[in-house]
Design a protein around this motif. Structure first.
Motif, short mmCIF file in Angstrom:
data_model
loop_
_atom_site.label_atom_id
_atom_site.label_comp_id
_atom_site.label_asym_id
_atom_site.label_seq_id
_atom_site.Cartn_x
_atom_site.Cartn_y
_atom_site.Cartn_z
N UNK A 1 -8.46 -30.68 49.69
CA UNK A 1 -7.46 -29.89 50.41
C UNK A 1 -6.80 -28.86 49.49
N UNK A 2 -6.57 -29.22 48.25
CA UNK A 2 -5.87 -28.31 47.34
C UNK A 2 -6.66 -27.01 47.18
N UNK A 3 -7.98 -27.12 47.06
CA UNK A 3 -8.83 -25.93 46.91
C UNK A 3 -8.80 -25.08 48.18
N UNK A 4 -8.81 -25.75 49.34
CA UNK A 4 -8.78 -25.03 50.62
C UNK A 4 -7.49 -24.25 50.76
N UNK A 15 -0.57 -26.78 45.35
CA UNK A 15 0.12 -27.51 44.27
C UNK A 15 0.48 -28.92 44.74
N UNK A 16 0.99 -29.02 45.95
CA UNK A 16 1.42 -30.31 46.50
C UNK A 16 0.27 -31.32 46.49
N UNK A 17 -0.89 -30.92 47.01
CA UNK A 17 -2.01 -31.87 47.11
C UNK A 17 -2.67 -32.14 45.76
N UNK A 18 -2.65 -31.16 44.88
CA UNK A 18 -3.19 -31.40 43.53
C UNK A 18 -2.32 -32.41 42.79
N UNK A 36 -6.09 -30.10 37.64
CA UNK A 36 -5.26 -29.37 36.69
C UNK A 36 -5.61 -27.88 36.66
N UNK A 37 -6.89 -27.58 36.80
CA UNK A 37 -7.31 -26.18 36.84
C UNK A 37 -6.74 -25.48 38.08
#
Length: 230
Positions: A1-4, A15-18, A36-37
């Motif tokens: 999800x973070x990438x999406x 940021x929240x999902x990472x 982290x990336x």
């Protein structure tokens, strides 16, 4: 999800999902580095450069201390180029140039994705700012030629696909024509056989009728002959 969410420019959700993934003590080394990336990139987009740099260095440390998990070096290329960008934004051109040159050294054996050609452009821009115009021009040309070569290859692939599709369509057409001809031939022979069988059936019925008629005529003649004898 973070990438999406990152791709959709929703950096807060990214940021929240990472951070959720990292707080869950994820045991997968690749996911730790990747998260982290993503965090480093998302914070960079929000211009929170200290947080960005912290997460990018964390990602780099995970990658360099676990080489077996990152044998293709693409993860390192991503982080090095991102560190180059955050250093440039922090007005540390020499450091940025060093990171970009390290990323450049990784590129040939890793990827020819046009996304990474930006490394050449970034080096060219930094060298231009340092008034190193000749070398800057070399990298500007390298960026342009790499992009043009990529586009040429894409056009070549499209042409190959187009020719393949045309050949496939042509083959399917002739296969369908051959199939239709085969069906027509079968139907013709079926009709011919059906006509012959019908003719034989009619001829058989007529012959039976003819034989019976001859028999009746013969019997009638014999009866007439018998009456005449009497």
């Amino acid at each position: 999800l973070s990438a999406t969410y990152y791709e959709d420019n929703d950096f807060d959700q990214s940021i929240h999902y990472s951070e959720l993934l990292l707080k869950s003590n994820c045991p997968y080394t690749k996911l730790q580095a990747y998260s982290n990336n993503i965090l480093g990139r998302a914070y960079m987009q929000k211009m929170e450069l200290n947080a960005s740099e912290t997460h990018l260095y964390t990602a780099l440390d995970i990658i360099e201390t676990n080489p077996d998990y990152f044998s293709d070096s693409k993860a390192k290329l991503d982080v090095k180029s991102d560190l180059g960008e955050v250093s440039r934004l922090n007005n540390r051109p020499e450091e940025a140039l060093a990171f970009y040159r390290e990323a450049e050294g990784i590129m040939p054996g890793v990827t020819q994705d046009p996304e990474y050609f930006q490394v050449y452009k970034s080096i060219a821009d930094l060298l231009f700012e340092q008034q190193n115009y000749q070398t800057s021009k070399v990298y500007e040309d390298l960026y342009t030629s790499s992009l043009n070569n990529y586009l040429d290859k894409q056009r070549e692939i499209q042409e190959t696909d187009k020719r393949y599709n045309m050949d496939l369509i042509t083959k399917r057409y002739f296969d369908e024509v051959a199939k239709q001809e085969q069906v027509a031939s079968i139907l013709m022979y079926s009709k011919l056989i059906s006509g012959t069988l019908l003719f034989l059936l009619l001829f058989s019925l007529w012959y039976n009728w003819y034989q019976k008629a001859r028999l009746r005529k013969s019997i009638a003649q014999e009866l007439i002959d018998l009456k005449m004898i009497r």
